[in-house]
Design an enzyme around this catalytic site. Structure first.
Site, mmCIF file in Angstrom:
data_model
loop_
_atom_site.group_PDB
_atom_site.id
_atom_site.type_symbol
_atom_site.label_atom_id
_atom_site.label_comp_id
_atom_site.label_asym_id
_atom_site.label_seq_id
_atom_site.Cartn_x
_atom_site.Cartn_y
_atom_site.Cartn_z
ATOM 1 N N GLY A 96 0.824 -1.207 0.000
ATOM 2 C CA GLY A 96 0.000 0.000 0.000
ATOM 3 C C GLY A 96 0.857 1.255 0.000
ATOM 4 O O GLY A 96 2.077 1.185 -0.196
ATOM 5 N N ASN A 97 0.214 2.389 0.215
ATOM 6 C CA ASN A 97 0.962 3.646 0.307
ATOM 7 C C ASN A 97 0.265 4.565 1.302
ATOM 8 O O ASN A 97 -0.794 4.229 1.822
ATOM 9 C CB ASN A 97 1.097 4.289 -1.079
ATOM 10 C CG ASN A 97 -0.257 4.612 -1.674
ATOM 11 O OD1 ASN A 97 -0.972 5.469 -1.169
ATOM 12 N ND2 ASN A 97 -0.640 3.899 -2.731
ATOM 13 N N ARG A 98 0.855 5.717 1.543
ATOM 14 C CA ARG A 98 0.401 6.566 2.654
ATOM 15 C C ARG A 98 -0.638 7.615 2.249
ATOM 16 O O ARG A 98 -0.934 8.512 3.032
ATOM 17 C CB ARG A 98 1.612 7.258 3.291
ATOM 18 C CG ARG A 98 2.537 6.275 4.002
ATOM 19 C CD ARG A 98 3.769 6.978 4.533
ATOM 20 N NE ARG A 98 3.437 8.083 5.409
ATOM 21 C CZ ARG A 98 4.245 9.090 5.683
ATOM 22 N NH1 ARG A 98 5.454 9.136 5.136
ATOM 23 N NH2 ARG A 98 3.875 10.053 6.498
#
Ligand code: CTP
Length: 400
Positions: A208-210
């Site tokens: 995932g990412n932020r």
């Protein structure tokens, strides 16, 4: 300074009770609110409630205090008129210019921005008569917020719910902040992606990412306030739906691509604010990947995901469609941004520098918007909403 004057029109639907919360939000944030209910709406919420919460006497008809000419003064004095809920009957009377009670008189005399938040059963909303009335009101410059989808009165569900009162208040706040500026995205369909994709590795893990999705949601909210029809495609944000936006959900890059490509076919603007994973695990393990005693883990092989922004930008099947991308950079921010604008082929690219306090999860942002025609517009550190408005200013200017 005088408090901004808001007229809150309430027509006769069960959602009238939710208008109490809209009223509270408006008064608590320093607005002077005059409630104008229809006679029918008093079956749901009584005049005493409106009077107590607003601090003003309440009337449904033009025959009280005639010496003050309320049928004209109420509308003339308003900085904003918001009707929540707006029933099918109220929309019809407004679209046809009837003036048979104080609310419809107020709508005819108001020269300020007017917002309708319809609420009714799906069949009534979808009826061609209602849809034509809504189109008429929008053509004349009113902002008609699309109803939300969900539980209706009784056991049925569908489109027709009054959006969350807090979100209706947000639309009002934004429109008041724009003063008398016209809803310059009226008649435009904008598609916005927001959030971050998650690429599953096994049933319990993902890459995932932020990205929080806040910038994409700010774009959606500001576009609604500027009169656009908004489709928001969100990936893993967990944020409340903005009033007036159609919200679609996508989890992975592949799902996001499918949703964006389909929605973009009828769109005037596509904004790719989502952080799309560039890679996904080559293999999805259907069972949880377990530790093996004494052995190092297997490396995870990755494959490329499709570049949605580049694909939409290259698709010239809809001439005049404006495509906006985002880029988060850590080094050589502008040089990388200019190169990315060329590579992706979009019309505008919003370039953020990623760093502490900036961009991910924060309420503020700082950016430079690069345009394919060479223009470069710096946006100083400030609310994500201000950056969103700059993007829409540039988009609206390109529509001419
Ligand atoms: N984007 C997209 N599809 C992808 C990756 C990114 O549509 N598979 C979009 C994002 O929504 C954003 C823009 O492209 O609007 C910039 O994405 P970014 O990942 O920064 O660009 P890249 O081309 O991946 O560049 P790099 O990884 O080299 O920084």
């Amino acid at each position: 300074m005088d408090k901004p004057k808001v007229v809150l029109g309430v027509s006769g639907g069960i959602a009238a009770y939710k208008a109490c919360e809209v009223l509270r939000r408006l008064t608590e944030s320093g607005h002077d609110v005059q409630v104008v209910p229809t006679e029918a709406s008093l079956h749901f919420v009584g005049a005493a409630t409106w009077s107590a919460l607003s601090g003003h006497p309440v009337s449904t008809q033009v025959w009280n205090d005639v010496h003050q000419v309320p049928h004209v003064r109420t509308g003339q004095a308003a900085d904003l008129v918001v009707v929540a809920p707006a029933t099918a009957d109220l929309l019809a009377r407004a679209a046809h210019g009837l003036a048979d009670d104080l609310l419809t008189n107020t709508l005819l005399t108001a020269r300020c921005p007017v917002v309708f938040a319809p609420a009714m059963h799906t069949e009534m909303w979808e009826h061609p008569a209602t849809q034509e009335n809504v189109a008429t009101l929008r053509r004349r410059g009113a902002v008609v917020i699309e109803p939300a989808v969900g539980r209706l009165t009784g056991a049925d569900t569908g489109k027709g719910r009054l959006p969350d009162p807090g979100e209706i208040f947000e639309v009002c706040r934004r429109i008041l902040a724009r003063g008398t500026a016209a809803p310059d995205l009226a008649g435009r369909h904008v598609v916005i992606s927001a959030g971050g994709t998650r690429e599953p590795l096994d049933p319990v893990r993902y890459l995932g990412n932020r990205s929080s999705g806040k910038q994409g949601y700010a774009l959606a909210r500001t576009a609604v306030a500027r009169g656009a029809r908004v489709t928001l495609i969100e990936a893993n944000t967990g944020l409340p739906d903005p009033a007036g936006a159609e919200v679609l959900r996508a989890g992975t890059a592949a799902q996001l691509r499918e949703a964006v490509v389909e929605a973009a076919a009828g769109a005037d603007v596509v904004v790719m604010a989502a952080a799309v994973a560039d890679f996904r695990p080559a293999v999805y393990a259907t069972g949880k990947i377990k530790k093996k005693d004494g052995r190092e883990p297997e490396p995870v092989a990755l494959v490329r995901n499709p570049d949605i922004l580049a694909e939409i930008s290259a698709d010239r099947s809809r001439p005049g469609r404006i495509v906006v991308g985002f880029a988060a950079e850590t080094d050589d921010v502008l040089a990388n941004g200019r190169e990315k604008l060329r590579r992706k082929g979009c019309d505008l690219l919003v370039v953020n520098e990623v760093g502490e306090r900036k961009t991910f999860g924060s309420e503020e942002n700082e950016a430079v918007v690069l345009a394919a025609d060479g223009a470069e517009v710096p946006v100083p550190f400030g609310p994500k909403e201000a950056l969103a408005d700059t993007v829409w200013d540039l988009v609206a200017a390109r529509f001419g």
